[in-house]
Design a protein around this motif. Structure first.
Motif, PDB file in Angstrom:
ATOM      1  N   LYS A   2       0.845  -1.180   0.000  1.00  0.00           N
ATOM      2  CA  LYS A   2       0.000   0.000   0.000  1.00  0.00           C
ATOM      3  C   LYS A   2       0.885   1.235   0.000  1.00  0.00           C
ATOM      4  O   LYS A   2       1.816   1.346   0.782  1.00  0.00           O
ATOM      5  CB  LYS A   2      -0.970   0.002   1.166  1.00  0.00           C
ATOM      6  CG  LYS A   2      -0.357   0.082   2.532  1.00  0.00           C
ATOM      7  CD  LYS A   2      -1.442   0.105   3.587  1.00  0.00           C
ATOM      8  CE  LYS A   2      -0.855   0.441   4.939  1.00  0.00           C
ATOM      9  NZ  LYS A   2      -1.866   0.549   5.964  1.00  0.00           N
ATOM     10  N   SER A   4       0.763   5.663  -0.908  1.00  0.00           N
ATOM     11  CA  SER A   4      -0.070   6.829  -1.174  1.00  0.00           C
ATOM     12  C   SER A   4       0.731   7.858  -1.938  1.00  0.00           C
ATOM     13  O   SER A   4       1.897   8.082  -1.645  1.00  0.00           O
ATOM     14  CB  SER A   4      -0.549   7.453   0.137  1.00  0.00           C
ATOM     15  OG  SER A   4      -1.338   6.556   0.843  1.00  0.00           O
ATOM     16  N   TYR A 138      -3.945   7.230   2.959  1.00  0.00           N
ATOM     17  CA  TYR A 138      -4.308   5.968   2.314  1.00  0.00           C
ATOM     18  C   TYR A 138      -5.792   5.655   2.539  1.00  0.00           C
ATOM     19  O   TYR A 138      -6.493   5.276   1.610  1.00  0.00           O
ATOM     20  CB  TYR A 138      -3.419   4.844   2.852  1.00  0.00           C
ATOM     21  CG  TYR A 138      -3.700   3.513   2.213  1.00  0.00           C
ATOM     22  CD1 TYR A 138      -3.257   3.242   0.922  1.00  0.00           C
ATOM     23  CD2 TYR A 138      -4.425   2.542   2.884  1.00  0.00           C
ATOM     24  CE1 TYR A 138      -3.525   2.027   0.318  1.00  0.00           C
ATOM     25  CE2 TYR A 138      -4.693   1.320   2.293  1.00  0.00           C
ATOM     26  CZ  TYR A 138      -4.242   1.066   1.009  1.00  0.00           C
ATOM     27  OH  TYR A 138      -4.521  -0.130   0.421  1.00  0.00           O
ATOM     28  N   CYS A 142      -8.723   5.298  -0.319  1.00  0.00           N
ATOM     29  CA  CYS A 142      -9.467   4.039  -0.453  1.00  0.00           C
ATOM     30  C   CYS A 142     -10.954   4.205  -0.183  1.00  0.00           C
ATOM     31  O   CYS A 142     -11.750   3.345  -0.546  1.00  0.00           O
ATOM     32  CB  CYS A 142      -8.895   2.980   0.489  1.00  0.00           C
ATOM     33  SG  CYS A 142      -7.255   2.432   0.002  1.00  0.00           S
TER      34      CYS A 142
END
Length: 176
Positions: A2, A4, A138, A142
Motif C-alpha cells: 500500500k 499513497s 491511504y 481508499c
C-alpha cells in the motif's frame, strides 16, 4: 504494497481553525490542552518535543527522559475534507494535507472524518505523527463514500468545531 501519492503541500494559516471537544473520550485519550502538572517522567520516544526533556533525570540515568504533562480537557482538531468526485479533488486534499502536516509539526493531534461507503455515517482517523498521517491519506484514497449535505449537517451538530474543507479554498468553522 500500500502506497499513497501525497497531495501537494500549500501555504496555510492554522490560526483560523479551532479545536473540538468530545467529552465522552476524555478519560481514554491523551489529546487535549496541556496543564503545568507533570503526570510522569518517562523514557524519550521519537517525536517527543525537546522542550519536554527532563535534563536532571537524563543526566542521572544517562538516557534521555521526558516530562509527560496532565491534560486539562479533551480537545483536538477535526478536519473534514468534503470532496466531490465530480470536481477536481486535488485542491481540497492539498489544503487538508497541508493543515494536518502543519498541526502535527506543532505537536497537535488531528482527526480526519472519512465517509463510509453508504454515505450514511463516517469514521474518524487519528494522526499524531507523519506516519499516522500517511495511513490517513491511504484511508481517504481508499474511501469510496461521499459527503452529502445531510452528513455535513450531522457532523456539525454531533462534533461541533469540525473544520469543513471544500474546493481547496475555504476552511469553514462551524460551532454548536
Amino acid at each position: 504494497i500500500k502506497t499513497s501519492i501525497l497531495p501537494e503541500e500549500t501555504e496555510v494559516d492554522t490560526g483560523t481553525i479551532s479545536k473540538a471537544s468530545l467529552e465522552e473520550e476524555a478519560e481514554n485519550s491523551f489529546t487535549g490542552e496541556l496543564s503545568r502538572e507533570i503526570r510522569q517522567i518517562r523514557e524519550y520516544a521519537p517525536g517527543d518535543r525537546l522542550r519536554d526533556m527532563h535534563w536532571k533525570q537524563t543526566a542521572r540515568l544517562d538516557e534521555p527522559m521526558v516530562r509527560e504533562f496532565e491534560r486539562m480537557r479533551e480537545s483536538f482538531y477535526v478536519l473534514c475534507p468534503a470532496v466531490d468526485t465530480k470536481k477536481d479533488i486535488r485542491p481540497t486534499l492539498s489544503m487538508w494535507y497541508s493543515l494536518c502536516l502543519r498541526l502535527i509539526k506543532q505537536g497537535e493531534t488531528v482527526f480526519t472524518i472519512i465517509p463510509d461507503q453508504n454515505g450514511q455515517s463516517w469514521s474518524m482517523s487519528r494522526a499524531a505523527c507523519e506516519d499516522e498521517l500517511l495511513d490517513t491519506v491511504y484511508e481517504l484514497y481508499c474511501s469510496t463514500g461521499m459527503f452529502t449535505g445531510e452528513m455535513i449537517e450531522r457532523i456539525q451538530s454531533e462534533i461541533g468545531d469540525a473544520v469543513i474543507i471544500r474546493d481547496g479554498k475555504t476552511a469553514e468553522r462551524y460551532k454548536n
